[in-house]
Scaffold this active site. Structure first.
Site, PDB file in Angstrom:
ATOM      1  N   LYS A  64       0.839  -1.208   0.000  1.00 34.23           N
ATOM      2  CA  LYS A  64       0.000   0.000   0.000  1.00 34.23           C
ATOM      3  C   LYS A  64       0.871   1.254   0.000  1.00 34.23           C
ATOM      4  O   LYS A  64       0.529   2.240  -0.644  1.00 34.23           O
ATOM      5  CB  LYS A  64      -0.979   0.002   1.182  1.00 34.23           C
ATOM      6  CG  LYS A  64      -2.079  -1.033   0.999  1.00 34.23           C
ATOM      7  CD  LYS A  64      -3.296  -0.800   1.867  1.00 34.23           C
ATOM      8  CE  LYS A  64      -4.413  -1.777   1.457  1.00 34.23           C
ATOM      9  NZ  LYS A  64      -5.591  -1.717   2.291  1.00 34.23           N
ATOM     10  N   LYS A 102      -4.246  -9.644  -6.774  1.00 36.81           N
ATOM     11  CA  LYS A 102      -5.426  -9.807  -5.919  1.00 36.81           C
ATOM     12  C   LYS A 102      -6.552  -8.893  -6.392  1.00 36.81           C
ATOM     13  O   LYS A 102      -6.297  -7.733  -6.713  1.00 36.81           O
ATOM     14  CB  LYS A 102      -5.006  -9.427  -4.486  1.00 36.81           C
ATOM     15  CG  LYS A 102      -6.087  -9.579  -3.445  1.00 36.81           C
ATOM     16  CD  LYS A 102      -5.645  -8.995  -2.110  1.00 36.81           C
ATOM     17  CE  LYS A 102      -6.104  -7.559  -1.951  1.00 36.81           C
ATOM     18  NZ  LYS A 102      -6.289  -7.104  -0.563  1.00 36.81           N
ATOM     19  N   LYS A 152     -10.329  -3.199  -4.610  1.00 36.02           N
ATOM     20  CA  LYS A 152     -11.005  -1.984  -5.051  1.00 36.02           C
ATOM     21  C   LYS A 152     -10.035  -0.966  -5.644  1.00 36.02           C
ATOM     22  O   LYS A 152     -10.437  -0.084  -6.372  1.00 36.02           O
ATOM     23  CB  LYS A 152     -11.764  -1.365  -3.871  1.00 36.02           C
ATOM     24  CG  LYS A 152     -13.135  -1.969  -3.719  1.00 36.02           C
ATOM     25  CD  LYS A 152     -13.713  -1.706  -2.352  1.00 36.02           C
ATOM     26  CE  LYS A 152     -13.111  -2.641  -1.338  1.00 36.02           C
ATOM     27  NZ  LYS A 152     -13.662  -2.552   0.005  1.00 36.02           N
TER      28      LYS A 152
HETATM   29  N1  AQP Z   1      -9.175 -10.662  -3.609  1.00 37.80           N
HETATM   30  C1  AQP Z   1      -9.513 -11.163  -2.434  1.00 37.80           C
HETATM   31  N2  AQP Z   1      -9.655 -12.501  -2.282  1.00 37.80           N
HETATM   32  C2  AQP Z   1     -10.011 -13.032  -1.074  1.00 37.80           C
HETATM   33  N3  AQP Z   1     -10.280 -12.277   0.015  1.00 37.80           N
HETATM   34  C3  AQP Z   1     -10.161 -10.948  -0.082  1.00 37.80           C
HETATM   35  N4  AQP Z   1     -10.352  -9.931   0.798  1.00 37.80           N
HETATM   36  C4  AQP Z   1     -10.106  -8.741   0.167  1.00 37.80           C
HETATM   37  N5  AQP Z   1      -9.764  -8.972  -1.107  1.00 37.80           N
HETATM   38  C5  AQP Z   1      -9.776 -10.312  -1.306  1.00 37.80           C
HETATM   39  C6  AQP Z   1     -10.786 -10.119   2.191  1.00 37.80           C
HETATM   40  O1  AQP Z   1     -11.865  -9.254   2.429  1.00 37.80           O
HETATM   41  C7  AQP Z   1     -11.881  -8.881   3.815  1.00 37.80           C
HETATM   42  C8  AQP Z   1     -12.062  -7.396   3.948  1.00 37.80           C
HETATM   43  O2  AQP Z   1     -10.908  -6.765   3.482  1.00 37.80           O
HETATM   44  P1  AQP Z   1     -10.535  -5.297   3.784  1.00 37.80           P
HETATM   45  O3  AQP Z   1     -11.446  -4.665   4.728  1.00 37.80           O
HETATM   46  O4  AQP Z   1      -9.077  -5.234   4.022  1.00 37.80           O
HETATM   47  O5  AQP Z   1     -10.922  -4.717   2.444  1.00 37.80           O
HETATM   48  P2  AQP Z   1     -10.088  -3.912   1.546  1.00 37.80           P
HETATM   49  O6  AQP Z   1      -8.630  -4.157   1.806  1.00 37.80           O
HETATM   50  O7  AQP Z   1     -10.634  -2.563   1.579  1.00 37.80           O
HETATM   51  O8  AQP Z   1     -10.503  -4.632   0.243  1.00 37.80           O
HETATM   52  P3  AQP Z   1      -9.732  -4.488  -1.021  1.00 37.80           P
HETATM   53  O9  AQP Z   1     -10.678  -4.359  -2.125  1.00 37.80           O
HETATM   54  O10 AQP Z   1      -8.761  -5.624  -1.048  1.00 37.80           O
HETATM   55  O11 AQP Z   1      -9.036  -3.104  -0.834  1.00 37.80           O
HETATM   56  P4  AQP Z   1      -7.557  -2.664  -1.056  1.00 37.80           P
HETATM   57  O12 AQP Z   1      -7.634  -1.961  -2.342  1.00 37.80           O
HETATM   58  O13 AQP Z   1      -7.378  -1.768   0.113  1.00 37.80           O
HETATM   59  O14 AQP Z   1      -6.655  -3.853  -1.069  1.00 37.80           O
HETATM   60  C9  AQP Z   1     -10.561  -9.364   4.396  1.00 37.80           C
HETATM   61  O15 AQP Z   1     -10.809 -10.512   5.180  1.00 37.80           O
HETATM   62  C10 AQP Z   1      -9.734  -9.726   3.206  1.00 37.80           C
HETATM   63  O16 AQP Z   1      -8.870 -10.801   3.473  1.00 37.80           O
END
Ligand code: AQP
Length: 330
Positions: A112, A195, A198
């Protein structure tokens, strides 16, 4: 009943498919067997700059989506992290038990931080895993349903619990990660080696996407130049990802799907999976809208959740602060 805790960030107005298949699906299932605490982690969300009005709206959206997915506020405690001040009170203690080098090894921080302008890489982004450990340890949590990307943070939470216990006496339950074996990591549709997240807007299926648009995203997923529909993540990451998503959304096994699509083209697979998603999203979105249309009811659910969470969390902080050697308030 064993205790479950997990959290999700109100990062945008919508959860994405990876959140659901990696974590939220298990949140719902575990309500049957566990005493569950589920949290919209708004404090975590400001580790990356957010607009205040958007954050407020996204926090409500996140709560409404959890309810629409089937989190039952009668059985589970659903709340917003900033409503329970004990999270930050415990996180300070845990930050002071976390080594600088230990925090610097967290791959999510490195990823990040690499994506941000330098001036936006905050100390909060760095100490995030200690706050996450506080979230979990406050509730005497046995099990934490998360996706694979959270494994390292979970390991840190376990280490911090053990470290505190051995230094100050047994206080915290050492939590276990609960990571799905089949859908632990969902990949981006346009770059199936990354992965799904968002932050990569083109290859992510957002749950509040127009269902037609979601189906279209599946149709334009990157695959390969072969023809056969086969699970082979190394050589066919795009097709394998679609099979895993299909399996996760329907409960049909990957091998059953391989057999069913023998001789069919990628277009058939994508069309059918698009239909599966759109059939899921249409009623889901109308439930979300119902919750959002009744803000008083949503507030009531969140208020009750915060009260229940606080009753547990305050007791944990009281004990932890006493063990650390803070004078009781006079
Ligand atoms: N791609 C994924 N596959 C499996 N599990 C996933 N999680 C997130 N992406 C994947 C799981 O979702 C839960 C919530 O995650 P978070 O609150 O950390 O969400 P986030 O990081 O805002 O989601 P994003 O879309 O992954 O955002 P960024 O862009 O910040 O990386 C967790 O249990 C996570 O493991």
């Amino acid at each position: 009943r064993p205790r479950v805790f997990s959290g999700i960030q109100p990062t945008s107005g919508s959860f994405q498919l990876g959140n659901y298949l990696g974590a939220l699906r298990n949140w719902i299932a575990l309500q049957d067997t566990h005493d569950a605490f589920y949290c919209v982690v708004d404090l975590h969300s400001i580790t990356i700059p957010k607009e205040p009005e958007e954050l407020r709206e996204n926090t409500r959206n996140a709560a409404a989506q959890l309810l629409a997915l089937g989190i039952d506020p009668e059985r589970s405690t659903l709340f917003v992290q900033s409503h329970v001040p004990e999270h930050t009170r415990l996180s300070w203690v845990l930050e002071c038990l976390t080594g600088y080098g230990e925090a610097a090894r967290m791959t999510q921080f490195k990823d990040k931080a690499a994506r941000q302008e330098d001036e936006h890489v905050s100390v909060g982004l760095f100490t995030y895993p200690a706050l996450m450990a506080a979230d979990i340890l406050l509730y005497g949590t046995d099990l934490v349903p998360v996706g694979e990307d959270q494994r390292q943070h979970l390991e840190l939470s376990r280490n911090l619990a053990q470290r505190f216990n051995s230094r100050f006496g047994r206080t915290f339950v050492v939590p276990e990660a609960h990571i799905p074996t089949d859908t632990a990591r969902i990949f981006d549709l346009q770059d199936p080696t990354a992965k799904m997240s968002k932050s990569l807007p083109s290859g992510v299926v957002e749950f509040m996407d127009d269902p037609k648009r979601a189906a279209k995203k599946i149709r334009s997923a990157v695959t390969d130049n072969e023809r056969d529909i086969r699970y082979d993540p190394e050589n066919k990451p795009g097709v394998s990802n679609l099979l895993v998503i299909y399996s996760g959304m329907t409960g049909r096994s990957v091998s059953e799907l391989e057999a069913a699509y023998e001789g069919s083209g990628y277009g058939d697979l994508k069309k059918d999976l698009g239909a599966v998603l759109s059939d899921f999203l249409t009623p889901f979105q109308s439930r979300v809208r119902q919750y959002l249309d009744d803000p008083a009811e949503l507030d009531k659910v969140l208020r009750r959740g915060a009260e229940r969470a606080r009753a547990v969390a305050a007791e944990t902080v009281r004990t932890a602060y006493d063990r650390v050697g803070f004078l009781p308030p006079v």
